[in-house]
Design a protein around this motif. Structure first.
Motif, PDB file in Angstrom:
ATOM      1  N   UNK A  46       0.767  -1.197   0.129  1.00  0.00           N
ATOM      2  CA  UNK A  46       0.010   0.073   0.016  1.00  0.00           C
ATOM      3  C   UNK A  46       0.806   1.011  -0.056  1.00  0.00           C
ATOM      4  N   UNK A  47       1.982   1.275  -0.999  1.00  0.00           N
ATOM      5  CA  UNK A  47       2.940   2.246  -1.044  1.00  0.00           C
ATOM      6  C   UNK A  47       2.344   3.497  -1.999  1.00  0.00           C
ATOM      7  N   UNK A  48       3.549   4.029  -2.768  1.00  0.00           N
ATOM      8  CA  UNK A  48       3.112   5.232  -3.211  1.00  0.00           C
ATOM      9  C   UNK A  48       2.535   4.918  -4.752  1.00  0.00           C
ATOM     10  N   UNK A  49       2.755   3.544  -5.282  1.00  0.00           N
ATOM     11  CA  UNK A  49       2.011   3.267  -6.301  1.00  0.00           C
ATOM     12  C   UNK A  49       2.710   3.737  -7.501  1.00  0.00           C
ATOM     13  N   UNK A  50       2.159   3.485  -8.514  1.00  0.00           N
ATOM     14  CA  UNK A  50       2.621   3.819 -10.067  1.00  0.00           C
ATOM     15  C   UNK A  50       1.601   4.353 -10.921  1.00  0.00           C
ATOM     16  N   UNK A  68       9.400 -19.350 -18.938  1.00  0.00           N
ATOM     17  CA  UNK A  68       8.474 -19.331 -19.879  1.00  0.00           C
ATOM     18  C   UNK A  68       7.169 -19.178 -18.818  1.00  0.00           C
ATOM     19  N   UNK A  69       7.428 -18.056 -17.953  1.00  0.00           N
ATOM     20  CA  UNK A  69       6.313 -17.606 -16.743  1.00  0.00           C
ATOM     21  C   UNK A  69       6.206 -16.217 -17.081  1.00  0.00           C
ATOM     22  N   UNK A  70       5.223 -15.554 -16.543  1.00  0.00           N
ATOM     23  CA  UNK A  70       4.919 -14.159 -16.679  1.00  0.00           C
ATOM     24  C   UNK A  70       5.056 -13.347 -15.326  1.00  0.00           C
ATOM     25  N   UNK A  71       4.948 -12.187 -15.494  1.00  0.00           N
ATOM     26  CA  UNK A  71       5.111 -11.133 -14.331  1.00  0.00           C
ATOM     27  C   UNK A  71       4.280 -10.140 -14.842  1.00  0.00           C
ATOM     28  N   UNK A  72       3.009  -9.565 -14.023  1.00  0.00           N
ATOM     29  CA  UNK A  72       2.230  -8.461 -14.164  1.00  0.00           C
ATOM     30  C   UNK A  72       2.212  -7.817 -13.119  1.00  0.00           C
ATOM     31  N   UNK A  73       1.862  -6.460 -13.394  1.00  0.00           N
ATOM     32  CA  UNK A  73       1.654  -5.539 -12.302  1.00  0.00           C
ATOM     33  C   UNK A  73       0.467  -4.750 -12.519  1.00  0.00           C
ATOM     34  N   UNK A  74      -0.254  -4.466 -11.415  1.00  0.00           N
ATOM     35  CA  UNK A  74      -1.459  -3.655 -11.225  1.00  0.00           C
ATOM     36  C   UNK A  74      -1.076  -2.537 -10.061  1.00  0.00           C
ATOM     37  N   UNK A  75      -1.374  -1.175 -10.185  1.00  0.00           N
ATOM     38  CA  UNK A  75      -1.052  -0.313  -9.455  1.00  0.00           C
ATOM     39  C   UNK A  75      -2.019   0.948  -9.655  1.00  0.00           C
ATOM     40  N   UNK A  76      -1.927   1.536  -8.446  1.00  0.00           N
ATOM     41  CA  UNK A  76      -2.876   2.867  -8.384  1.00  0.00           C
ATOM     42  C   UNK A  76      -1.892   3.946  -7.765  1.00  0.00           C
ATOM     43  N   UNK A  77      -1.758   4.952  -8.321  1.00  0.00           N
ATOM     44  CA  UNK A  77      -0.865   6.053  -7.630  1.00  0.00           C
ATOM     45  C   UNK A  77      -1.639   6.380  -6.481  1.00  0.00           C
ATOM     46  N   UNK A  78      -0.679   6.288  -5.600  1.00  0.00           N
ATOM     47  CA  UNK A  78      -1.133   6.936  -4.119  1.00  0.00           C
ATOM     48  C   UNK A  78      -1.826   6.026  -3.232  1.00  0.00           C
ATOM     49  N   UNK A  79      -2.040   4.705  -4.018  1.00  0.00           N
ATOM     50  CA  UNK A  79      -2.597   3.611  -3.116  1.00  0.00           C
ATOM     51  C   UNK A  79      -1.917   2.320  -2.878  1.00  0.00           C
ATOM     52  N   UNK A  80      -0.972   2.088  -3.864  1.00  0.00           N
ATOM     53  CA  UNK A  80      -0.203   0.870  -3.750  1.00  0.00           C
ATOM     54  C   UNK A  80      -0.200  -0.134  -5.108  1.00  0.00           C
ATOM     55  N   UNK A  81       0.422  -1.144  -5.141  1.00  0.00           N
ATOM     56  CA  UNK A  81       0.994  -1.772  -6.039  1.00  0.00           C
ATOM     57  C   UNK A  81       0.756  -3.295  -5.747  1.00  0.00           C
TER      58      UNK A  81
END
Ligand code: ADP
Length: 259
Positions: free
Chosen positions: A192-196, A237-250
């Motif tokens: 729940x950090x600064x987000x992206x 052969x695997x994946x990495x994904x990201x979801x993030x909201x600025x100010x809420x976290x990643x």
């Protein structure tokens, strides 16, 4: 004209050869451009700490050692920059080994939650210093056995958790979550950090890409952590994904094959 079909055939062959040649030239040029940029990026990254070190040393030389306190703090700052150079060089060498594909991956079955627990213990001190707690999501079950190179997945988890600390807020929390997706296991690291901000999201896995250069540098980042993570996941052969909201976290999620 009995020669006509043969001429046509030869012309066709020449055309194919020329096309092939052009493709190879294009490919070579793309590679040359990639290499130019690579070298350019690296020298750019090395310059900042080198300039800093030079600055501190010259000031010390010019002004002597009049003030012990200032002398001490300048030496400390120079040492910090040497550390940064070291991190960059180590991370670069990890990437070059990964890109060359000459890293030995040794897939074995292991419990991903157990590995996460080890990683939590390893970085717990760093987290506490930043005022962040590490743990598991409520209801995170047991028995998620995956098949992968344990050592490199440890590196992946360390990089993700370390980022959640570097880009977290005092009083924040980082949580591991595990999900059985039938054909694979999903392992998520949520903070729940600064987000992206959204426009930066597609780039965070690029080498040396940083949303906030000064925060990354101040926290000792090389700008290569997520690039290493991506390379390791691709090698599996695997994946990495990201979801993030600025100010809420990643939330960063990796997929892993079931054992
Ligand atoms: P760095 O050494 O700069 O941390 P990384 O490759 O690990 O390099 O990450 C690239 C950039 O992505 C960081 O500089 C930061 O801006 C952003 N980032 C990575 N993880 C997080 C996170 N958990 N929260 C917010 N921003 C993040």
């Amino acid at each position: 004209d009995p020669d006509q079909p043969i001429i046509e055939e030869v012309e066709q062959e020449v055309a194919e050869w020329a096309e092939n040649q052009q493709e190879q030239i294009d490919q070579y040029e793309r590679f040359a451009e990639y290499r130019r940029r690579y070298v350019g990026d690296i020298s750019h990254e090395l310059k900042t700490p080198i300039f800093n070190i030079q600055g501190y040393l010259h000031t010390l030389m010019d002004h002597g050692y009049e003030d012990k306190k200032i002398t001490k703090s300048f030496i400390k700052k120079a040492a910090k920059n040497v550390e940064r150079l070291q991190t960059i060089v180590e991370d670069l060498s990890a990437i070059s080994r990964l890109e060359a594909g000459d890293l030995m991956f040794d897939p074995e079955p292991f419990d991903i939650k157990g590995l996460a627990q080890e990683v939590i213990e390893e970085v717990d001190l760093k987290a506490r210093e930043a005022g962040i707690t590490l743990g598991f999501k409520e209801g995170a079950g047991q028995g998620f056995i995956v098949e992968a190179d344990r050592e490199s997945i440890r590196q992946v988890l360390i990089n993700l958790v370390t980022n959640s600390i570097k880009y977290g807020n005092q009083g924040g929390a980082t949580r591991f979550g595990f999900y059985d997706m039938d054909t694979y296991i999903l392992c998520e690291v949520s903070d729940n950090g600064i987000g992206i901000p959204e426009k930066h999201l597609p780039h965070v896995f690029d080498r040396f890409y940083r949303v906030d250069k000064s925060r990354s540098r101040q926290k000792g980042g090389s700008g290569l952590g997520l690039s290493i993570v991506k390379h390791i996941m691709e090698a599996h052969q695997q994946t990495i994904n990201v979801r993030s909201t600025a100010g809420l976290g990643s939330t960063f999620g990796i997929t892993l094959g079931k054992a």
